[in-house]
Design a protein around this motif. Sequence first.
Motif, PDB file in Angstrom:
ATOM      1  N   SER A   1      41.952  36.755  38.189  1.00 38.49           N
ATOM      2  CA  SER A   1      42.054  35.100  38.452  1.00 38.49           C
ATOM      3  C   SER A   1      43.311  34.770  38.006  1.00 38.49           C
ATOM      4  CB  SER A   1      40.879  34.594  37.923  1.00 38.49           C
ATOM      5  OG  SER A   1      40.379  34.659  36.482  1.00 38.49           O
ATOM      6  N   ASP A   2      43.794  35.201  36.748  1.00 44.25           N
ATOM      7  CA  ASP A   2      44.930  34.640  35.881  1.00 44.25           C
ATOM      8  C   ASP A   2      46.033  34.897  36.749  1.00 44.25           C
ATOM      9  OD1 ASP A   2      43.410  33.686  33.860  1.00 44.25           O
ATOM     10  OD2 ASP A   2      43.954  34.998  32.531  1.00 44.25           O
TER      11      ASP A   2
ATOM     12  N   LEU B   1      46.201  35.764  39.811  1.00 43.72           N
ATOM     13  CA  LEU B   1      46.225  35.031  41.078  1.00 43.72           C
ATOM     14  C   LEU B   1      46.779  33.582  41.109  1.00 43.72           C
ATOM     15  CD1 LEU B   1      44.344  32.915  43.025  1.00 43.72           C
ATOM     16  CD2 LEU B   1      45.262  35.018  43.986  1.00 43.72           C
ATOM     17  N   HIS B   2      46.252  32.792  39.933  1.00 41.01           N
ATOM     18  CA  HIS B   2      46.764  31.659  39.745  1.00 41.01           C
ATOM     19  C   HIS B   2      48.115  31.420  39.406  1.00 41.01           C
ATOM     20  CE1 HIS B   2      42.963  29.074  39.852  1.00 41.01           C
ATOM     21  NE2 HIS B   2      42.609  30.165  39.382  1.00 41.01           N
TER      22      HIS B   2
ATOM     23  N   GLY C   1      45.342  28.486  43.254  1.00 38.51           N
ATOM     24  CA  GLY C   1      44.033  29.371  43.474  1.00 38.51           C
ATOM     25  C   GLY C   1      44.170  29.326  45.129  1.00 38.51           C
TER      26      GLY C   1
ATOM     27  N   VAL D   1      38.438  33.275  49.835  1.00 34.95           N
ATOM     28  CA  VAL D   1      38.459  34.315  49.217  1.00 34.95           C
ATOM     29  C   VAL D   1      37.640  35.553  50.225  1.00 34.95           C
ATOM     30  CG1 VAL D   1      37.378  35.967  47.457  1.00 34.95           C
ATOM     31  CG2 VAL D   1      38.453  33.698  46.857  1.00 34.95           C
TER      32      VAL D   1
ATOM     33  N   TYR E   1      33.116  41.535  40.626  1.00 31.04           N
ATOM     34  CA  TYR E   1      34.366  40.864  41.159  1.00 31.04           C
ATOM     35  C   TYR E   1      33.983  39.322  41.497  1.00 31.04           C
ATOM     36  CZ  TYR E   1      37.173  45.188  42.732  1.00 31.04           C
ATOM     37  OH  TYR E   1      38.029  46.111  42.654  1.00 31.04           O
TER      38      TYR E   1
ATOM     39  N   ASP F   1      35.378  36.229  38.683  1.00 31.71           N
ATOM     40  CA  ASP F   1      36.465  36.191  38.966  1.00 31.71           C
ATOM     41  C   ASP F   1      36.918  35.578  40.321  1.00 31.71           C
ATOM     42  OD1 ASP F   1      37.425  36.997  36.468  1.00 31.71           O
ATOM     43  OD2 ASP F   1      39.297  37.765  37.392  1.00 31.71           O
ATOM     44  N   ASP F   2      36.104  35.725  41.461  1.00 30.96           N
ATOM     45  CA  ASP F   2      36.098  35.000  42.718  1.00 30.96           C
ATOM     46  C   ASP F   2      36.021  33.399  42.355  1.00 30.96           C
ATOM     47  OD1 ASP F   2      36.288  37.284  44.128  1.00 30.96           O
ATOM     48  OD2 ASP F   2      34.368  37.102  45.008  1.00 30.96           O
TER      49      ASP F   2
ATOM     50  N   LEU G   1      36.660  31.814  39.549  1.00 30.44           N
ATOM     51  CA  LEU G   1      37.705  31.489  38.860  1.00 30.44           C
ATOM     52  C   LEU G   1      38.887  31.242  39.653  1.00 30.44           C
ATOM     53  CD1 LEU G   1      37.305  33.629  35.501  1.00 30.44           C
ATOM     54  CD2 LEU G   1      36.605  31.290  35.760  1.00 30.44           C
ATOM     55  N   SER G   2      38.918  32.095  40.537  1.00 26.97           N
ATOM     56  CA  SER G   2      40.362  32.227  41.563  1.00 26.97           C
ATOM     57  C   SER G   2      40.328  31.145  42.532  1.00 26.97           C
ATOM     58  CB  SER G   2      40.250  33.521  42.249  1.00 26.97           C
ATOM     59  OG  SER G   2      40.535  34.776  41.085  1.00 26.97           O
TER      60      SER G   2
END
Length: 335
Positions: free
Chosen positions: A205-206, A208-209, A216, A220, A228, A231-232, A234-235
């Motif tokens: 996620s980090d 990805l951002h 974001g 997804v 996974y 983090d989906d 968070l992303s």
Amino acid sequence: MRTVYINEFGGPENLAVRNVPEPYPPQGREILVQVAYAGINRADVLQRKGLYPPPAGFDPRRPGLEFAGSVVECGGNVTSFRPGDFVCGITSGEAQSEFIAIDERLAINAAELTQEAAAAIPEAYITAHDALITQAKAVVGDFILIHAIASGVGLAAAELALSVGCQVIGTTRSEQKAEALTGVGGPFYEKGVGILVLKDGPAFSDRLHEMTNGRGADVVIDLVGGDYFPDDLLSAASKGRIMLIGLTAGRRAEFDMGIALSKRLTIRGTVLRSRSIEEKALALDSFRHQMLQKFSSDPPQLRPFIDKVFALEDVAEAHRYIEGDHNIGKVLLKL
């Protein structure tokens, strides 16, 4: 006729090629197809293990969800095809056979495609189109995060996303696959696709951002599931859509509902195999009308990525190849 048969549920060594009776003459809206190529999917691996049985009416020991071949006979109510037509299509099982009888609504005229290309399209592209375009409603400028981007459905989702003007970021656990996808000659060479290589587990996620300048992922496409999924969440971008399609990493995960509420997320599970004929026909028709012509345009706007073709008798080797996570794109059986 010859067919792939699971002698006992378990490892690839339990696969065999058997002779079984040919299907009865097609009735009503059925067409009888002589199969030239059949796709192999992760679902077939799970079915072989006894973990993913087909719907009622299909032999659980005979896998196969997609095919390409020639129509040899039509039921009395068939209106779309005639003997000699080359078609591809989807089914809930038994496609890895020399002949298959299916409802005409589950087949597409594939006369303008090569036989291999036609066999590589149905399951991956119809699944991806239905999830990404029909359900998630991806639009120009959206950021699309695709897990297992080197898989058949992953590659199809990425190609479809690019074709409608989205920006694509994919994940893989293999540096070699990342290089094969984006390097010279790869399907995403110079197409601006970002690849996240997940060496130490699903923590993406980090990064990805960073790649989306803090926005974001608008959509997804999760073909993995399991750990996974946190983090989906968070992303995902605000009002993001998370499409759960595969569960190769497991069916359970921790779910922080506060993130879903604060971001106003849509989380939807989807599967093609267990739908009714009518529902499958709608998904197939939508794909055919919106996307099929892009495979035969000059130059082609969409091109299925075929990794390897195995002879029918080598089906056990094909399963080992897929389970070893070697393939980039589709694996086919030649009948």
